[in-house]
Scaffold this active site. Structure first.
Site, short mmCIF file in Angstrom:
data_model
loop_
_atom_site.label_atom_id
_atom_site.label_comp_id
_atom_site.label_asym_id
_atom_site.label_seq_id
_atom_site.Cartn_x
_atom_site.Cartn_y
_atom_site.Cartn_z
N ASP A 1 9.64 26.62 0.15
CA ASP A 1 10.45 25.42 -0.09
C ASP A 1 11.85 25.61 0.48
O ASP A 1 12.55 26.55 0.10
CB ASP A 1 10.50 25.18 -1.61
CG ASP A 1 11.45 24.05 -1.98
OD1 ASP A 1 11.73 23.21 -1.10
OD2 ASP A 1 11.88 24.01 -3.15
N ASN B 1 14.26 22.95 0.62
CA ASN B 1 15.30 22.03 0.14
C ASN B 1 15.43 22.01 -1.38
O ASN B 1 16.05 21.12 -1.95
CB ASN B 1 15.06 20.62 0.68
CG ASN B 1 13.72 20.05 0.21
OD1 ASN B 1 12.97 20.74 -0.48
ND2 ASN B 1 13.43 18.82 0.56
N ASP C 1 13.38 21.39 -3.87
CA ASP C 1 12.74 20.41 -4.76
C ASP C 1 11.48 20.98 -5.42
O ASP C 1 10.72 20.27 -6.07
CB ASP C 1 12.41 19.11 -4.00
CG ASP C 1 11.39 19.32 -2.89
OD1 ASP C 1 10.97 20.49 -2.66
OD2 ASP C 1 10.99 18.32 -2.25
N ASP D 1 7.64 23.04 2.24
CA ASP D 1 7.84 22.00 3.25
C ASP D 1 7.87 22.61 4.66
O ASP D 1 7.81 23.83 4.82
CB ASP D 1 9.14 21.22 2.96
CG ASP D 1 10.32 22.16 2.71
OD1 ASP D 1 10.45 23.16 3.44
OD2 ASP D 1 11.11 21.90 1.77
N ASP E 1 -5.55 19.81 10.40
CA ASP E 1 -6.75 19.48 9.63
C ASP E 1 -7.08 18.02 9.94
O ASP E 1 -6.20 17.15 9.81
CB ASP E 1 -6.44 19.65 8.14
CG ASP E 1 -7.59 20.24 7.36
OD1 ASP E 1 -8.70 19.68 7.47
OD2 ASP E 1 -7.39 21.25 6.67
N ASP F 1 -12.45 18.59 8.46
CA ASP F 1 -12.82 18.61 7.05
C ASP F 1 -14.18 17.96 6.81
O ASP F 1 -14.42 16.84 7.30
CB ASP F 1 -11.74 17.83 6.27
CG ASP F 1 -11.91 17.93 4.79
OD1 ASP F 1 -11.74 19.03 4.25
OD2 ASP F 1 -12.20 16.89 4.14
N GLU G 1 -15.86 22.11 9.13
CA GLU G 1 -16.25 22.60 7.81
C GLU G 1 -17.63 22.05 7.46
O GLU G 1 -17.85 20.84 7.54
CB GLU G 1 -15.22 22.14 6.77
CG GLU G 1 -15.45 22.81 5.42
CD GLU G 1 -14.80 22.07 4.25
OE1 GLU G 1 -14.49 22.70 3.25
OE2 GLU G 1 -14.62 20.83 4.36
N HIS H 1 -7.88 27.68 0.68
CA HIS H 1 -7.35 26.93 -0.46
C HIS H 1 -8.43 26.43 -1.40
O HIS H 1 -8.12 25.77 -2.39
CB HIS H 1 -6.53 25.75 0.09
CG HIS H 1 -7.43 24.82 0.87
ND1 HIS H 1 -8.02 25.18 2.06
CD2 HIS H 1 -7.86 23.56 0.61
CE1 HIS H 1 -8.77 24.18 2.49
NE2 HIS H 1 -8.68 23.20 1.64
N ASP H 2 -9.69 26.69 -1.09
CA ASP H 2 -10.79 26.17 -1.91
C ASP H 2 -11.47 27.24 -2.77
O ASP H 2 -12.48 26.94 -3.43
CB ASP H 2 -11.86 25.53 -1.01
CG ASP H 2 -11.43 24.17 -0.50
OD1 ASP H 2 -10.61 23.51 -1.17
OD2 ASP H 2 -11.92 23.77 0.57
C1 NOJ Z 1 -12.78 20.23 1.84
C2 NOJ Z 1 -11.38 20.69 1.64
O1 NOJ Z 1 -11.25 22.02 2.07
C3 NOJ Z 1 -11.07 20.50 0.18
O2 NOJ Z 1 -9.86 21.10 -0.19
C4 NOJ Z 1 -11.08 19.03 -0.11
O3 NOJ Z 1 -10.87 18.84 -1.48
C5 NOJ Z 1 -12.40 18.39 0.31
N1 NOJ Z 1 -12.84 18.82 1.60
C6 NOJ Z 1 -12.27 16.90 0.38
O4 NOJ Z 1 -11.51 16.52 1.49
#
Ligand code: NOJ
Length: 557
Positions: free
Chosen positions: A24, A26, A28, A32, A101, A202, A255, A328-329
């Protein structure tokens, strides 16, 4: 031996940024783009060749950026298009490519197309989405969403339902409409013309839905998935998008949740008809769960090895693998396939294990310092639509909040979304705000970039060595894959061969000593020990007992 073609994207290592939790600038509390800009030298110092940004477009954040309300702009929480261009230029200047993405299975309900679509059935945007009449007062079919109960949302004004395979705020686009496909191509061109080097696409394998939208096999969530996980027109649409990609020097990794190896080989096989350069498979992320992270099972190394073995050998010489163990999943990998007790050693072993396979490695922010899962005290501290849906489902199964939090601590994808731990100072150096947007893992005082920089044996410095080694040795990029110790529940040993060079990669997944004997025909004293996570006094010894989560890499020239 299968012919292998050399390509720039095969030689890259890529760093994934989930901007909201990266840095971050700034104050908040939200990461960013200027924050990313300030860390470009750090990213470059890892030795990576590219950055993949999880979505940074304007979004109401019902799925943190995966619900896009404007494809040709930047989320004001993160900055401006100029901030992005500044990063793009600087990254290029540092010799790094930038990937966006591309989320086109669905938009946000806040996208102008959807707002127009809701105005009337005659609106030109109505057919951008998938609308159906209900069956009496029931939804059009029995499909369930991945995130939020039923997959259909009723619109009273139109007396129709719209399909959302993910959250209610993520209506699925009607890819059968040629105008929608033109929009997708225009989005691709917009970013490629700006200088972006490619896309992570995605859930791209979900974009074509089966004719007639038939009922699906009942499941606790995602009922109906068999009717869109490889829909009737998917290949046609991928071919169409590929034509745009072919106009540029870029690449696309798709993906593919639930996509099997056979389909992956089909999409990625090089030559005419190639649809994607690589696929993000989920198979190897199922070695400690059944189909989905939340259906937890004990970790099985044999399952992990047999999955990798198949993808490595079947793809070789045809297409190309993407390699990852975090994004991130998913929860942090050390908590899943490694050991908290041996956090740094198991982190090094896991890094070696996946990055030296054949494919393009992706490294997720924080992975390089061995960030771990985070405990929260109440479900209300969570932020993700998927967590709240799972809580609803697990409560139905009799889970209390405490039971749910215990499971969530092990499996929840939010574990990967805590702010990056830069320093041991206030808020881990992530923000100067009083509070970050999401809980910072309290272990930041010990696990942080600053501390790792000072320690020459840190996981961070090991990642640097490993990335450098891979870049400097073609055998690590282009070599084939052959496994030893197939039936071992503790050792994952494989070799790579390319143009007379050989790598032998030895990994122990055990904290207990395991006897290792060099495979027949391999003499360790003839090789050079090039990477290791413990001091090795006698590297030429062909038989030894492993240390906890030991990894060794020998190079034979
Ligand atoms: C796959 C993404 O990696 C995930 O984070 C997202 O929630 C779903 N697709 C829906 O877009």
């Amino acid at each position: 031996m299968a012919e292998i073609t050399k390509k720039w994207y095969k030689e890259m290592s890529v760093y994934q940024i989930w901007t909201r939790s990266f840095c971050d600038s700034n104050g908040d509390g939200i990461g960013d783009l200027p924050g990313v800009y300030s860390k470009l030298d750090y990213i470059k110092s890892l030795g990576v060749d590219g950055i993949w940004f999880s979505p940074i477009y304007p979004s109401p954040n019902c799925d943190y950026g995966y619900d896009i309300s404007d494809y040709k702009n930047i989320n004001p929480e993160f900055g401006t298009l100029d901030d992005f261009k500044k990063i793009l230029d600087a990254a290029h200047g540092l010799g790094m490519r930038v990937f966006m993405d591309l989320v086109v299975n669905h938009t946000s309900t806040e996208h102008m197309w959807f707002k127009e679509a809701c105005k009337s059935k005659d609106n030109p945007y109505h057919d951008y989405y998938i609308w159906r009449k209900g069956r009496g007062n029931k939804p059009p079919n029995n499909w369930l969403s991945v995130f939020e109960g039923g997959a259909w949302e009723y619109n009273k004004n139109l007396d129709e339902y719209y399909l959302h395979v993910f959250a209610k705020g993520q209506p699925d686009l009607n890819m059968d409409n040629p105008k929608v496909r033109e929009e997708v191509k225009s989005i691709m061109r917009f970013w490629l013309d700006m200088g972006v080097d490619g896309f992570r696409e995605d859930v791209i394998t979900f974009i074509s839905k089966a004719e007639g939208l038939p009922n699906g096999f009942p499941l606790p969530l995602a009922t109906g998935i068999e009717h869109y996980k490889h829909g009737p027109h998917l290949e046609e649409y991928l071919d169409e998008f590929r034509q745009v990609l072919n106009e540029y020097d870029c690449f696309a990794v798709g993906e593919g949740p639930m996509t099997g190896l056979k389909d992956a080989v089909n999409y990625c096989t090089e030559g005419p008809g190639q649809k994607l350069d690589m696929l993000i498979s989920f198979d190897h992320m199922n070695a400690d769960c059944f189909m989905a992270d939340w259906v937890k099972l004990p970790f099985s190394l044999r399952r992990l090895k047999s999955t990798f073995d198949k993808w490595q050998t079947e793809m070789y010489g045809k297409g190309w693998n993407s390699l990852y163990i975090e994004n991130h999943d998913h929860a942090r990998i050390i908590e899943r396939y490694g050991s908290i007790k041996f956090r740094v050693q198991s982190g090094k072993m896991l890094a070696t294990m996946y990055m030296l396979q054949c494919g393009t490695p992706f490294i997720y922010q924080g992975q390089e310092i061995g960030m771990t899962n985070v405990r929260v005290d109440h479900v209300t501290e969570y932020k993700d639509v998927m967590t709240f849906n799972n809580y609803r489902l697990f409560k139905k199964l009799g889970f209390t909040e405490k039971m749910f939090l215990n499971l969530s601590f092990k499996v929840n994808r939010e574990n990967a979304r805590t702010p990056v731990q830069w320093t041991g100072g206030k808020n881990a150096g992530f923000t100067t705000a009083d509070e970050a947007w999401f809980k910072i893992n309290p272990n930041y005082t010990e696990i942080n970039v600053e501390a790792a920089e000072k320690d020459e044996n840190s996981l961070l410095n090991y990642y640097r060595k490993l990335i450098k080694f891979r870049k400097e040795h073609e055998v690590a990029v282009y070599g084939d894959f052959k496994q030893y110790y197939r039936s071992s529940g503790s050792l994952f040993v494989y070799e790579r061969n390319y143009e007379g060079k050989k790598l032998l990669v030895i990994n122990s997944f055990s904290e207990n000593p395991v006897k290792f004997d060099a495979p027949a025909g391999i003499d360790l004293s003839a090789g050079e020990l090039v990477l290791q996570n413990y001091e090795v006094l006698n590297p030429g010894k062909n038989s030894f007992m492993t240390k906890p989560y030991e990894t060794r890499v020998y190079l034979f020239s």
